[in-house]
Design a protein around this motif. Structure first.
Motif, short mmCIF file in Angstrom:
data_model
loop_
_atom_site.label_atom_id
_atom_site.label_comp_id
_atom_site.label_asym_id
_atom_site.label_seq_id
_atom_site.Cartn_x
_atom_site.Cartn_y
_atom_site.Cartn_z
N PHE A 1 -11.34 -78.42 -135.71
CA PHE A 1 -10.94 -77.42 -136.70
C PHE A 1 -9.74 -77.95 -137.48
O PHE A 1 -8.87 -78.61 -136.91
N ALA A 2 -9.72 -77.67 -138.77
CA ALA A 2 -8.52 -77.95 -139.57
C ALA A 2 -8.48 -77.00 -140.75
O ALA A 2 -9.53 -76.59 -141.27
N GLU B 1 -0.55 -86.28 -141.26
CA GLU B 1 -0.19 -86.76 -139.94
C GLU B 1 -0.40 -85.72 -138.84
O GLU B 1 -0.65 -86.06 -137.68
N ALA B 2 -0.31 -84.44 -139.22
CA ALA B 2 -0.49 -83.36 -138.24
C ALA B 2 -1.95 -82.97 -138.07
O ALA B 2 -2.26 -82.11 -137.24
N GLY B 3 -2.84 -83.59 -138.85
CA GLY B 3 -4.25 -83.25 -138.76
C GLY B 3 -4.70 -82.16 -139.71
O GLY B 3 -5.88 -81.80 -139.73
N ALA B 4 -3.77 -81.61 -140.50
CA ALA B 4 -4.13 -80.58 -141.48
C ALA B 4 -4.80 -81.23 -142.69
O ALA B 4 -4.58 -82.40 -143.00
N TRP C 1 -15.22 -77.02 -141.51
CA TRP C 1 -16.27 -76.40 -140.72
C TRP C 1 -17.10 -77.48 -140.03
O TRP C 1 -17.07 -78.65 -140.40
N SER C 2 -17.88 -77.06 -139.05
CA SER C 2 -18.87 -77.95 -138.45
C SER C 2 -19.87 -78.40 -139.51
O SER C 2 -20.14 -77.68 -140.49
N ALA D 1 -2.65 -75.74 -137.41
CA ALA D 1 -3.35 -76.25 -138.58
C ALA D 1 -4.53 -77.13 -138.19
O ALA D 1 -5.44 -77.36 -138.99
N MET D 2 -4.52 -77.65 -136.96
CA MET D 2 -5.61 -78.49 -136.47
C MET D 2 -5.80 -78.21 -134.99
O MET D 2 -4.84 -77.94 -134.28
N ALA D 3 -7.05 -78.25 -134.53
CA ALA D 3 -7.34 -78.06 -133.11
C ALA D 3 -8.63 -78.80 -132.76
O ALA D 3 -9.58 -78.81 -133.55
N ASP D 4 -8.63 -79.43 -131.59
CA ASP D 4 -9.85 -80.09 -131.12
C ASP D 4 -10.25 -79.63 -129.72
O ASP D 4 -11.06 -80.26 -129.06
N ASP D 5 -9.66 -78.51 -129.29
CA ASP D 5 -9.98 -77.92 -128.01
C ASP D 5 -10.76 -76.62 -128.25
O ASP D 5 -10.28 -75.75 -128.98
#
Length: 212
Positions: free
Chosen positions: A19-20, A113-116, A150-151, A189-193
């Motif tokens: 997610f971002a 850098e934060a994945g956003a 999105w996916s 702003a970003m998540a991979d869990d």
């Protein structure tokens, strides 16, 4: 929308969760359309950003513009856009792949850098399917698909848009609620869990309960 439904929107075809959201104001530019269509696209961006509580800007201090939307008839036209190959790695093989697949849309995201999300390139080949859509429908659909990462399978079965009885096309309420939850300041702003989907679902339920 429960956590399992939310998770599906950000679970990619390889099974990973990613997610971002945007981490900076959106500064758009649109190529290949008339002024009237340009106004429609920017209007859709403004409406979705206002709904999400996000901001737009005239310019991005680092990139100048960070949403570039291209409308064209043939994928090979992209090979003649000055300096686009410097912005999109592997542009020539990508164009060949999309041409062979007869694709009519593609999006490329860039991240900080934060994945956003820090930039998004939207490519729209105006084939018969795309050209048959009203400008308002096309613009809203593309903006919604660009405001979050999105996916790759999020909208393969069902559009993010719905139609009212009077014929107007609008954002489906559950998708709007999900976007608002995603831009809640307490959310990352970003998540991979996948546990992130639980938090999004909880925000949606809180907002829904507060509206009743």
């Amino acid at each position: 929308m429960d956590a399992a439904e939310v998770e599906r929107f950000f679970t990619r075809s390889d099974g990973s969760y990613l997610f971002a959201r945007w981490g900076r104001p959106i500064a758009p530019i649109v190529f290949g359309v008339e002024d009237a269509t340009l106004a429609v696209v920017k209007g859709a961006l403004e409406a979705v950003c206002a709904m999400a509580g996000h901001h737009m800007a005239e310019t991005d201090p680092e990139l100048g513009t960070n949403v570039m939307m291209f409308f064209f008839r043939d994928w090979n036209e992209l090979l003649h856009v000055p300096d686009l190959d410097r912005l999109i790695d592997g542009l020539a093989p990508l164009v060949a792949k999309l041409s062979a697949a007869e694709a009519n849309q593609y999006r490329v995201f860039r991240f900080d850098e934060a994945g956003a999300i820090k930039a998004c390139f939207v490519f729209l080949r105006m084939d018969d399917v795309m050209s048959s859509q009203p400008a308002e429908t096309l613009a809203l659909s593309q903006v919604v698909q660009s405001v979050l990462l999105w996916s790759d399978t999020a909208f393969t079965d069902r559009s993010p848009l719905g139609q009212l009885e009077d014929g107007r096309v609008v954002l489906r309420p559950e998708i709007g609620a999900l976007i608002r939850a995603a831009y809640d300041p307490v959310m990352p702003a970003m998540a991979d869990d996948p546990a992130h989907a639980l938090r999004l679902s909880a925000r949606i339920q809180v907002a829904h309960g507060g509206a009743n």
